[in-house]
Design a protein around this motif. Structure first.
Motif, PDB file in Angstrom:
ATOM      1  N   TYR A 248       0.826  -1.203   0.000  1.00 36.37           N
ATOM      2  CA  TYR A 248       0.000   0.000   0.000  1.00 36.37           C
ATOM      3  C   TYR A 248       0.865   1.259   0.000  1.00 36.37           C
ATOM      4  O   TYR A 248       0.672   2.169  -0.806  1.00 36.37           O
ATOM      5  CB  TYR A 248      -0.924  -0.032   1.223  1.00 36.37           C
ATOM      6  CG  TYR A 248      -1.739   1.218   1.397  1.00 36.37           C
ATOM      7  CD1 TYR A 248      -2.999   1.339   0.809  1.00 36.37           C
ATOM      8  CD2 TYR A 248      -1.246   2.285   2.141  1.00 36.37           C
ATOM      9  CE1 TYR A 248      -3.738   2.494   0.959  1.00 36.37           C
ATOM     10  CE2 TYR A 248      -1.983   3.444   2.291  1.00 36.37           C
ATOM     11  CZ  TYR A 248      -3.225   3.545   1.704  1.00 36.37           C
ATOM     12  OH  TYR A 248      -3.949   4.689   1.851  1.00 36.37           O
ATOM     13  N   ARG A 249       1.834   1.293   0.919  1.00 32.82           N
ATOM     14  CA  ARG A 249       2.673   2.494   1.054  1.00 32.82           C
ATOM     15  C   ARG A 249       3.459   2.769  -0.236  1.00 32.82           C
ATOM     16  O   ARG A 249       3.626   3.921  -0.632  1.00 32.82           O
ATOM     17  CB  ARG A 249       3.654   2.331   2.218  1.00 32.82           C
ATOM     18  CG  ARG A 249       2.989   2.133   3.572  1.00 32.82           C
ATOM     19  CD  ARG A 249       2.500   3.446   4.148  1.00 32.82           C
ATOM     20  NE  ARG A 249       1.804   3.230   5.417  1.00 32.82           N
ATOM     21  CZ  ARG A 249       0.972   4.116   5.967  1.00 32.82           C
ATOM     22  NH1 ARG A 249       0.724   5.269   5.365  1.00 32.82           N
ATOM     23  NH2 ARG A 249       0.379   3.852   7.104  1.00 32.82           N
ATOM     24  N   THR A 250       3.957   1.705  -0.859  1.00 35.81           N
ATOM     25  CA  THR A 250       4.735   1.879  -2.087  1.00 35.81           C
ATOM     26  C   THR A 250       3.860   2.444  -3.201  1.00 35.81           C
ATOM     27  O   THR A 250       4.256   3.372  -3.910  1.00 35.81           O
ATOM     28  CB  THR A 250       5.340   0.530  -2.536  1.00 35.81           C
ATOM     29  OG1 THR A 250       6.087  -0.010  -1.452  1.00 35.81           O
ATOM     30  CG2 THR A 250       6.241   0.705  -3.749  1.00 35.81           C
ATOM     31  N   LEU A 251       2.653   1.898  -3.323  1.00 32.79           N
ATOM     32  CA  LEU A 251       1.739   2.390  -4.352  1.00 32.79           C
ATOM     33  C   LEU A 251       1.499   3.887  -4.173  1.00 32.79           C
ATOM     34  O   LEU A 251       1.627   4.676  -5.113  1.00 32.79           O
ATOM     35  CB  LEU A 251       0.418   1.614  -4.282  1.00 32.79           C
ATOM     36  CG  LEU A 251      -0.657   2.047  -5.276  1.00 32.79           C
ATOM     37  CD1 LEU A 251      -0.195   1.849  -6.711  1.00 32.79           C
ATOM     38  CD2 LEU A 251      -1.963   1.285  -5.038  1.00 32.79           C
ATOM     39  N   VAL A 252       1.178   4.276  -2.934  1.00 33.83           N
ATOM     40  CA  VAL A 252       0.889   5.689  -2.677  1.00 33.83           C
ATOM     41  C   VAL A 252       2.119   6.545  -2.961  1.00 33.83           C
ATOM     42  O   VAL A 252       2.024   7.598  -3.608  1.00 33.83           O
ATOM     43  CB  VAL A 252       0.401   5.891  -1.222  1.00 33.83           C
ATOM     44  CG1 VAL A 252       0.356   7.379  -0.870  1.00 33.83           C
ATOM     45  CG2 VAL A 252      -0.975   5.258  -1.034  1.00 33.83           C
ATOM     46  N   SER A 253       3.294   6.089  -2.538  1.00 37.70           N
ATOM     47  CA  SER A 253       4.458   6.959  -2.724  1.00 37.70           C
ATOM     48  C   SER A 253       4.868   7.004  -4.197  1.00 37.70           C
ATOM     49  O   SER A 253       5.296   8.042  -4.692  1.00 37.70           O
ATOM     50  CB  SER A 253       5.615   6.543  -1.807  1.00 37.70           C
ATOM     51  OG  SER A 253       6.262   5.413  -2.321  1.00 37.70           O
ATOM     52  N   GLU A 254       4.686   5.898  -4.927  1.00 33.43           N
ATOM     53  CA  GLU A 254       5.003   5.924  -6.361  1.00 33.43           C
ATOM     54  C   GLU A 254       4.050   6.862  -7.108  1.00 33.43           C
ATOM     55  O   GLU A 254       4.463   7.591  -8.010  1.00 33.43           O
ATOM     56  CB  GLU A 254       4.937   4.511  -6.964  1.00 33.43           C
ATOM     57  CG  GLU A 254       6.083   3.602  -6.542  1.00 33.43           C
ATOM     58  CD  GLU A 254       7.460   4.169  -6.879  1.00 33.43           C
ATOM     59  OE1 GLU A 254       7.656   4.629  -8.024  1.00 33.43           O
ATOM     60  OE2 GLU A 254       8.330   4.189  -5.983  1.00 33.43           O
ATOM     61  N   VAL A 255       2.786   6.819  -6.730  1.00 23.10           N
ATOM     62  CA  VAL A 255       1.829   7.725  -7.375  1.00 23.10           C
ATOM     63  C   VAL A 255       2.216   9.169  -7.092  1.00 23.10           C
ATOM     64  O   VAL A 255       2.177  10.027  -7.976  1.00 23.10           O
ATOM     65  CB  VAL A 255       0.384   7.422  -6.907  1.00 23.10           C
ATOM     66  CG1 VAL A 255      -0.522   8.626  -7.125  1.00 23.10           C
ATOM     67  CG2 VAL A 255      -0.162   6.217  -7.657  1.00 23.10           C
TER      68      VAL A 255
END
Lengths: 497, 497
Positions: B286-293
């Protein structure tokens, strides 16, 4: 009671007063409650809220100590009760401020914070009842007998022990305690839909005024003497509700399902059993009330026939229920309402009258309607160490006077309870709460009818009494019967639509 | 993939077709799902519902038997799983019928009865997980090893054991099980407010048509090429929502509070932890998705600049997001949508294409919009022994074709899962459910862009892909980020307003 000339004169003058002549300045702060007795300002309120949250967190340290000794039990109950009392003041402040203007989102937020504080209080105390029940009735009774400090808590302890069968273990009580806000969600949602978002239409009165037919406007217009107009007002109001029947129906459905689930979770056979058990009422009280109301329906129908005859109607419709049987050209502004109520309460003795005379001059009331203000009227008596607060929407008709008397019945009940009882036992069950308030209404009606100067005036008050009986005795019981039918339908596994 | 002349011809013809020329009879029953594969009629449905309720009541007899032997465990799990599968068919029938016309109160009632049946199923099985956990992991693993009949239940048993830390004792699980309907109340209320009761206004299009700007109308009008008109449509739609912000805000607040309470009650530190734990996902996903976005936002902004330039705008506004970068005068009626999708899926192999060709000719879809029908599109795959059902609101634009491909991605996923897996393991987690559906969309976009006959046509599909990436990758992740902010705010004890 004798008719006193001075009062008679006053009433005569009053009845001669015409709309618009009142000397009342509705902007006068004297007609708005002063919340500084609770907190000097919002900052002080928020500081206290934070402090109370800290106190709530300390409650955990009493866990496991309740059965150690009567002193330990007292220490815990005293701390928790004091914290609860402080929390109530935080809540009352936020709640009253919110009701002054429901459109004020900052006030809404503060009210939510106060509710969140109570949710945390529930979570922090969920272990208590299971622990007391596990300690055993005998041990708790011994503690009460040996330690007089526990006297204020006897009623609460009795209640906890009485509810043993419907109290779950600590883990389950803890789990349920997290849901105090979700369980109230249907009523919170309903309140916002009804008070804030439904776009009630405006209509033009025969006098040429444009009035919004929201619940306040409807309350005023439904008793309008011109039949075609009040029919129009009824249709404007109820047809608007009709447009929202699916949403509001789903909200009601959710409320019913929540109550059914709460009853099941706590081992009650039905919502009815749960509701009555909380106030320790036998089911016969409820059943007898419903069956007596049903038996008395011919009397209600006779009243409707009388009403039709006096209003000169072939056929009564729903929109013919509210206009007075005879018209009364009288205004009861807030100052007259005070004077008349005090005079009428003479039969309750000097102590009552003196106490009420003093109280109604305090800034405990928010008297007049204003934009965004919560409709209706209520008494808020939860700030034990401060005083009761009263919300009105006074609009100078007899109904406003009657509501004034009603709410002050609650307020006086609260004042007397405060004088006689410590915080822990000053509360009262819903079941008896309406006795003082409706008593004051009845005393007022008798007083007004007794002083009537003409047949029509007397008929006005007698008609008001009849209408009051329809509304309070018949209608409220019918609501209760309808509500039970909803619960029983869902309990049987049927669907509501 | 080679460009095949036959298809090219077909596309050329298609692009020459004009609005109104389609030969499709929208009233043809072939375009409505046939629910008789579930139940021949409502009476048969209700009989089965009653029978399933009887089966649910029998589940109690397995209580206390789960740790007796692997055979006893299997007997219980088999009975409960079969009952669940039967219950799902009852539910699917009621739910699909309701969605054909949300104004149909009889259908609403049946849907409520189906939900009440599931509530009873939850209550009847609340003891299971605590009993399995109490039996101990070792014993359950021994049972699985010794008895091959338990193979279909291994995943479910693994999951139960994995959740031990977040599973309460039998009493608490039983108490919570009564609230399955109340916990869903906010979303049920929201759905009714949004789909049934908000009075969305009508506006007149530049072509002179009067269109209601409800969610369906908004979905159509927001991409209108005339800027002033689509701005008007945006304002008509969102300003109407604005009038209901207090109600809808309170409903959202209730949902958030319910989720926070559910996380607390089951010993999760946060709603995020609970949500991820259910699908066994590490928080890093979840955190990676948000930070990549967030890192990729400059790319999103570059897309907006490109869009502004291609639309010839000085300043992009929210209402400039939806119109295509270039206009495409093409219609994709339902029959063309079928043909194009099948052709595009060629890369997935014959087995896929043959299976899909057969499936899309069955009466599994409810294709066209009609009054009262649920807006949007979905695939309903819960009737394992029957087949998937697809709801569309096909209106002949490329978005309808893309949605067709998307929903058939879900349906094909379901069909393949049914072929390979028994009922017990044919389900899939939400986290992976969107992979087949968005894959089909991407394949379709690539196919269309590859076959474009002009620069503009190619730009249309490339623009659609960009917009798709904004909607699916950027926007959905932003929703997730916003949702987390709401949860964390309430978890901190703040108020939402």
């Amino acid at each position: 009671m004798s008719l006193k000339p001075a009062r008679y004169l006053f009433l005569t003058l009053l009845f001669l007063s015409l709309p618009g002549q009142a000397q009342i300045d509705r902007e006068d702060p004297a007609y708005q409650w002063d919340l500084q007795g609770l907190f000097v300002d919002i900052d002080a309120w928020d500081q206290e809220r934070q402090r109370v949250l800290g106190e709530i967190d300390k409650i955990a340290r009493f866990r496991g100590t309740l059965d150690e000794s009567s002193a330990a039990l007292h220490e815990a109950l005293r701390f928790i009760s004091d914290t609860y009392q402080e929390a109530l003041e935080v809540y009352v402040y936020a709640s009253l401020q919110q009701d002054e203007d429901l459109r004020n989102t900052a006030a809404q937020e503060r009210n939510q914070l106060a509710e969140a504080m109570f949710a945390r209080f529930s979570q922090a105390t969920a272990w208590m009842d299971p622990e007391l029940i596990a300690a055993g009735e005998e041990r708790i009774r011994d503690f009460i007998a040996e330690n007089n400090d526990l006297a204020p808590f006897r009623h609460q302890l009795d209640n906890t022990l009485r509810q043993a069968e419907h109290t779950l273990g600590a883990e389950a009580e803890q789990a349920l305690s997290y849901f105090s806000q979700p369980f109230d969600a249907p009523s919170a949602i309903y309140s916002i839909i009804a008070n804030s978002d439904i776009p009630f239409p405006e209509i033009t009165t025969p006098a040429g005024d444009v009035v919004r037919v929201d619940s306040q406007g409807y309350g005023m217009l439904r008793s309008h003497p011109e039949r075609a107009f009040r029919k129009q007002a009824f249709e404007a109001f109820w047809n608007t509700w009709l447009d929202y029947r699916n949403s509001v129906g789903m909200v009601l459905n959710s409320h019913i399902q929540t109550q059914v689930a709460l009853a099941s979770a706590r081992n009650f056979d039905s919502v009815l059993e749960r509701e009555l058990f909380e106030d320790k009422l036998p089911e016969a009280v409820y059943r007898t009330l419903v069956s007596e109301v049903n038996k008395a329906l011919p009397t209600l129908h006779r009243y409707f026939r009388l009403r039709a005859r006096m209003l000169g109607l072939e056929q009564m419709h729903y929109y013919d229920i509210y206009p007075p049987l005879v018209e009364l050209d009288a205004e009861f502004d807030i100052e007259s309402s005070k004077r008349i109520t005090l005079d009428a309460m003479d039969m309750l003795g000097d102590d009552w009258v003196n106490r009420q005379r003093e109280a109604i001059e305090e800034r405990w009331m928010h008297v007049f309607p204003q934009q965004g203000k919560r409709s209706g009227a209520y008494m808020q008596g939860s700030a034990y160490a401060v005083h009761p607060f009263v919300l009105l929407n006074h609009n100078d008709d007899f109904d406003s006077l009657s509501t004034f008397a009603h709410e002050w019945g609650h307020a006086m009940h609260t004042l007397y309870a405060r004088q006689t009882q410590p915080f822990e036992t000053a509360g009262y069950a819903t079941f008896i709460a309406e006795i003082p308030s409706t008593s004051l209404e009845l005393i007022l009606q008798q007083y007004m009818a007794g002083r009537a100067q003409s047949v029509d005036e007397k008929l006005f008050y007698l008609g008001y009494s009849l209408e009051n009986m329809r509304g309070t005795f018949f209608r409220q019981t019918m609501f209760a019967e309808f509500e039970l039918a909803l619960y029983e339908s869902v309990e049987r596994g049927d669907a509501l639509s």
